[in-house]
Motif scaffolding. Structure first.
Motif, PDB file in Angstrom:
ATOM      1  N   THR A 116      -3.435  19.071  32.993  1.00 36.32           N
ATOM      2  CA  THR A 116      -4.904  19.121  32.964  1.00 36.32           C
ATOM      3  C   THR A 116      -5.527  18.931  34.346  1.00 36.32           C
ATOM      4  O   THR A 116      -6.726  18.715  34.452  1.00 36.32           O
ATOM      5  N   MET A 117      -4.727  19.048  35.390  1.00 35.34           N
ATOM      6  CA  MET A 117      -5.247  18.870  36.744  1.00 35.34           C
ATOM      7  C   MET A 117      -5.731  20.204  37.295  1.00 35.34           C
ATOM      8  O   MET A 117      -5.046  21.219  37.202  1.00 35.34           O
ATOM      9  N   SER A 118      -6.936  20.207  37.881  1.00 40.73           N
ATOM     10  CA  SER A 118      -7.422  21.408  38.556  1.00 40.73           C
ATOM     11  C   SER A 118      -6.752  21.515  39.913  1.00 40.73           C
ATOM     12  O   SER A 118      -6.108  20.565  40.387  1.00 40.73           O
ATOM     13  N   GLU A 119      -6.912  22.651  40.560  1.00 38.77           N
ATOM     14  CA  GLU A 119      -6.236  22.842  41.845  1.00 38.77           C
ATOM     15  C   GLU A 119      -6.795  21.932  42.932  1.00 38.77           C
ATOM     16  O   GLU A 119      -6.173  21.740  43.980  1.00 38.77           O
ATOM     17  N   SER A 120      -7.976  21.345  42.691  1.00 40.36           N
ATOM     18  CA  SER A 120      -8.553  20.397  43.640  1.00 40.36           C
ATOM     19  C   SER A 120      -8.079  18.971  43.387  1.00 40.36           C
ATOM     20  O   SER A 120      -8.495  18.043  44.087  1.00 40.36           O
ATOM     21  N   GLY A 121      -7.246  18.777  42.362  1.00 38.16           N
ATOM     22  CA  GLY A 121      -6.712  17.456  42.064  1.00 38.16           C
ATOM     23  C   GLY A 121      -7.542  16.646  41.097  1.00 38.16           C
ATOM     24  O   GLY A 121      -7.248  15.466  40.875  1.00 38.16           O
ATOM     25  N   ASN A 122      -8.563  17.244  40.498  1.00 34.94           N
ATOM     26  CA  ASN A 122      -9.379  16.545  39.512  1.00 34.94           C
ATOM     27  C   ASN A 122      -8.764  16.665  38.128  1.00 34.94           C
ATOM     28  O   ASN A 122      -8.308  17.740  37.731  1.00 34.94           O
ATOM     29  N   ASP A 123      -8.758  15.565  37.394  1.00 31.70           N
ATOM     30  CA  ASP A 123      -8.278  15.575  36.019  1.00 31.70           C
ATOM     31  C   ASP A 123      -9.398  16.122  35.134  1.00 31.70           C
ATOM     32  O   ASP A 123     -10.457  15.507  34.999  1.00 31.70           O
ATOM     33  N   CYS A 124      -9.162  17.275  34.536  1.00 35.02           N
ATOM     34  CA  CYS A 124     -10.215  17.960  33.777  1.00 35.02           C
ATOM     35  C   CYS A 124     -10.573  17.243  32.480  1.00 35.02           C
ATOM     36  O   CYS A 124     -11.538  17.628  31.814  1.00 35.02           O
ATOM     37  N   ARG A 125      -9.824  16.199  32.132  1.00 32.67           N
ATOM     38  CA  ARG A 125     -10.151  15.420  30.942  1.00 32.67           C
ATOM     39  C   ARG A 125     -11.237  14.395  31.213  1.00 32.67           C
ATOM     40  O   ARG A 125     -11.783  13.807  30.282  1.00 32.67           O
TER      41      ARG A 125
END
Length: 425
Positions: free
Chosen positions: A58-67
């Protein structure tokens, strides 16, 4: 034989025959609808695999957890996907929720309450706020204006877009005109796509209101009915920048009729300065939109090529429906000289014009016999079609067999209402 060439006795005989046909349809107990441009279940099935693939990462390519919270303007990969679709830079994009209509409503609501970039004051502080509304157009655009007390001014369409002489005259002469609605590609309901000249004239508008905005609802930018004869639309973001009016346009689109109408992804596209201004306002409204849904869409479609392949599959489902409608209109009505209609190369609608004073009667007759159409007048501001002639036909949802039955009835209703109107004369 043309109806207008029939004498009174011939028209009366035609009405008697149509009476019998109409009663036969009423006795069938039909319950069909062509009221809105809804994808058919077969179209929705095309995206089911998106839901069947678990999001284990669930990690975006920018390193943010999309949850979790955050990322107000959308995950980078979603911004890149829509930037490809609209041919802009990712910095021009804010990725929102599931509905471009909601983004449009919120954008105008914020303008009313807070103003837009360059506003001297919020729009609600003016004695009047007006919008130009090319018509026939999208009823939900008109509904937004009506709900917020914005006065609507109807502008007629030409073959290549709105009457730009009228648009230019009005925006230059009235500072209370704050915006204009546009569906520039495969317009709802006409199917018209704006010519290069029309787009350039929009970009070069000289509005009296410094905070005037073009609301560019590019809902059907990838919704071609075939690979042949696809419409081309000049990039309004680029043209406004070239014209020295980079902040004058808000562009919108979504995946509503690409993936799932109720669970898609929508975006607003604008100049970098507009985007930064909107983010400051929007930051008080939400912490961020559904990033898991954004991630799900990106991983399913991957890029513009994936979107285009999906739209070819959609076209294969709906193209035969458009062909069935057009074939029926051509066979049943063209020889009678009582109606005209558009032959769109994309989008979701066919715009039908009957004889003046017949649209409401046609829609009422169809409904009484079990087929629900879009309300007559809905394609005009305040529901007021000055000619009572325009009807929006939405072919996508019914099956081919249901659609053929509905169109057969529709043509009987058109003929019936036309004969009635001629007999009145």
């Amino acid at each position: 034989m043309l109806y207008t060439e029939m004498n009174k006795e011939q028209l009366a005989g035609e009405k008697s025959a149509l009476d019998k046909k109409y009663e036969e349809f009423k006795n069938k107990g039909l319950k069909l609808t062509m009221a809105r441009g809804i994808p058919a279940p077969e179209q929705l099935d095309l995206s089911m695999e998106m839901l069947n693939t678990p999001l284990t990462d669930t990690m975006s390519e920018s390193g943010n957890d999309c949850r979790s919270y955050g990322v107000l303007d959308g995950i980078p990969e979603a911004k890149k996907l829509f930037a490809e679709i609209l041919d802009v830079q990712p910095e021009n994009i804010i990725v929102g929720g599931n509905s471009s209509l909601q983004l449009m409503y919120d954008t105008i609501s914020r303008a009313m309450l807070l103003g837009v970039l360059g506003s001297e004051k919020p729009w609600c502080k003016y004695d009047k706020v007006k919008f130009l509304c090319p018509a026939p157009g999208y009823d939900r655009h008109f509904g937004i204006c009506e709900s917020l007390g914005i006065e609507m001014i109807t502008v007629p369409y030409k073959e290549d877009g709105p009457d730009m002489d009228e648009v230019e005259r009005l925006v230059a002469s009235d500072e209370t005109i704050k915006g204009i609605w546009c569906v520039p590609m495969y317009s709802n309901p006409t199917g018209i796509s704006y010519s290069d000249e029309v787009v350039r004239r929009f970009a070069n508008l000289k509005p009296a209101a410094k905070d005037f905005r073009i609301f560019w609802d590019n809902a059907y930018c990838v919704h071609h009915l075939s690979d042949d004869g696809q419409a081309h639309l000049l990039n309004i973001i680029d043209e406004c920048r070239k014209a020295g009016n980079p902040d004058m346009v808000f562009e919108f689109t979504s995946t509503s009729k690409i993936s799932f109408p109720g669970s898609g992804v929508a975006v607003i596209c604008a100049s970098k300065d507009n985007i930064e201004f909107i983010k400051k306002q929007m930051g008080k409204q939400t912490i961020g939109f559904d990033k898991l849904n954004q991630l799900r869409h990106v991983r399913f479609f991957k890029n513009r090529k994936g979107i285009e392949e999906q739209m070819r599959r959609h076209a294969d489902i709906i193209r035969p429906k458009f062909e069935a409608v057009l074939r029926t209109l051509e066979t049943e009505l063209k020889p009678l000289g009582i109606a005209t209609w558009t032959d769109p190369r994309g989008g979701y609608f066919i715009s039908f014009n009957g004889m003046d004073g017949t649209a409401k009667r046609i829609v009422a007759l169809a409904k009484e016999a079990g087929v629900t159409m879009t309300n007559a007048g809905a394609t005009y501001p305040y529901g007021n079609d000055p000619h009572d002639s325009n009807i929006r036909i939405a072919p996508t949802y019914p099956s081919i067999d249901e659609l053929q039955t509905a169109m057969d009835l529709f043509c009987v209703c058109v003929r019936f209402a036309s004969v009635e109107k001629l007999l009145e004369k």
